[in-house]
Design an enzyme around this catalytic site. Structure first.
Site: not given
Ligand SMILES: *Cc1c(COP(=O)(O)O)cnc(C)c1O
Length: 385
Positions: A188
């Site tokens: 991210k």
């Molecule tokens: C990455 C992501 C999540 C979950 O995040 P984590 O930190 O990996 O638990 C939830 N929704 C979307 C759309 C994501 O891309």
């Protein structure tokens, strides 16, 4: 191999983590609080609750609004399974709203139609969860207006969108929603290794999320049912979880946050270079809504498959053979075996399915070098022309 996403860690990040390791606090402590306040200040939210990952922040958001058995949450099929799973963990039912073929976000027209027909049938969603796909904000003003009209709560899955803006305001300000959730997974925009955060203007939701983040236990005498028995005393008021972030993670996040605008600016520059280098190829470039500024978490091209001699899988294979590790976001959630077992079927959300058959996420991260990006562009030109 050029990855599709990668964290960007510098010496200051490493030093910040080392300092916490040498301090008195490793688990949730003063650095988590500092990181929470910094994110709240960055996005203009009144409250922020850091968690061990984005999925648990989504789960806490659902718990905080009181989502439970018999309730219904609507989201988009074009998301990671976590968006829907958090409602299932509350024993709630889920349904989907098909995507807008321009933005690949939840379609406001489809939402409006589905709400009208749900009102006729008398089965309304308690919550609507738009997902800012690829970092491009959903049409929040319209979604907020429809939610208000039909009495639904809005939870933004902003996992892709820290650093994005909607109508000139940061995502996370929650002007048109009740709560928003960020993820700090390494792919991210900014990372804490694993980590997430819930942001909101509503003190009631933040208080409940904070309580449930740590076992439902409080040490605040004003919230206790009984008289405190001494300085060791705590009370468990509800059934909660251990969803705490560590100070180690928060130190990394705090250090990363100081570079967020540079990260997003770099992603914008890379997106512009892709748009130039891929022009004229038989594919659709990511269309950008004029009212929003993406954080460019993902750069998704949509192949014009009928005009090609290959399908999407063959193009992906050719890119990987050339050392470019592209990915695909997302397999429509309703087609996953777990969700099919709940009654969803292929064909239920045709826009999301048609999009999925043609989508490829190209390498996109702040540290992507221009010569590597040029290679991606060259290889695509070779494969597709
Ligand atoms: C990455 C992501 C999540 C979950 O995040 P984590 O930190 O990996 O638990 C939830 N929704 C979307 C759309 C994501 O891309």
């Amino acid at each position: 191999m050029i990855p599709y996403a990668r964290q960007d860690i510098n010496d200051a990040d490493i030093q910040a983590v080392v300092e916490v390791l040498q301090s008195d606090w490793l688990t949730q402590g003063p650095t988590v609080e500092r990181f929470e306040q910094a994110v709240a200040a960055y996005c203009g939210s009144a409250h922020s609750v850091a968690t061990n990952n984005g999925t648990s922040a989504l789960h806490l958001a659902c718990q905080a609004i009181g989502l439970g058995p018999g309730d219904l949450l609507w989201s988009t099929p074009n998301t990671f399974v976590a968006s829907l799973n958090c409602a299932r963990h509350c024993s709630a039912d889920v349904d989907f709203v098909d995507i807008d073929p321009r933005t690949y976000n939840m379609s406001v027209d489809a939402l409006e139609r589905k709400l009208a027909s749900a009102a006729e049938r008398g089965r309304m969603p308690k919550a609507i969860m738009p997902v800012h796909f690829a970092g491009q904000p959903c049409e929040m003003e319209e979604i907020g207006r429809l939610a208000g009209q039909y009495g639904a709560i809005v939870i933004e899955d902003a996992s892709h969108a820290v650093g994005a803006q909607y109508r000139g305001r940061p995502i996370g300000e929650c002007k048109y929603s009740d709560v928003a959730v960020f993820s700090f997974h390494p792919v991210k925009i900014v990372t804490t290794g694993e980590g997430g955060m819930l942001v909101t203007q509503r003190a009631d939701l933040a208080d409940r999320a904070r309580l449930l983040r740590s076992h439902g236990v409080t040490r605040d005498p004003s919230k206790m049912r009984r008289q405190s028995e001494g300085p060791w005393y705590y009370e468990q008021l509800e059934l909660g979880y251990n969803y705490r972030m560590t100070d180690i993670q928060a130190a990394l996040g705090y250090s990363q946050l100081s570079r967020i605008d540079a990260f997003v600016a770099r992603r914008h520059a890379l997106a512009a270079r892709y748009a130039e280098g891929l022009e004229g190829l038989p594919l659709r470039l990511p269309w950008q809504h004029p009212g929003a500024a993406s954080s460019w978490h993902l750069y998704v091209i949509r192949l014009n498959v009928p005009s090609l001699s290959m399908d999407r899988a063959q193009v992906v294979r050719a890119l990987r053979e050339a050392g470019i590790n592209v990915n695909v976001h997302y397999i429509p959630v309703h087609t996953q075996p777990y969700y099919e077992a709940l009654g969803f079927r292929r064909g239920d959300f045709p826009e999301a399915e048609a999009y999925y058959a043609e989508a490829i996420s190209l390498p996109m991260y702040a540290g992507l070098r221009e010569d590597d990006q040029d290679r991606v562009i060259q290889v695509l030109n070779r494969i597709l022309s």
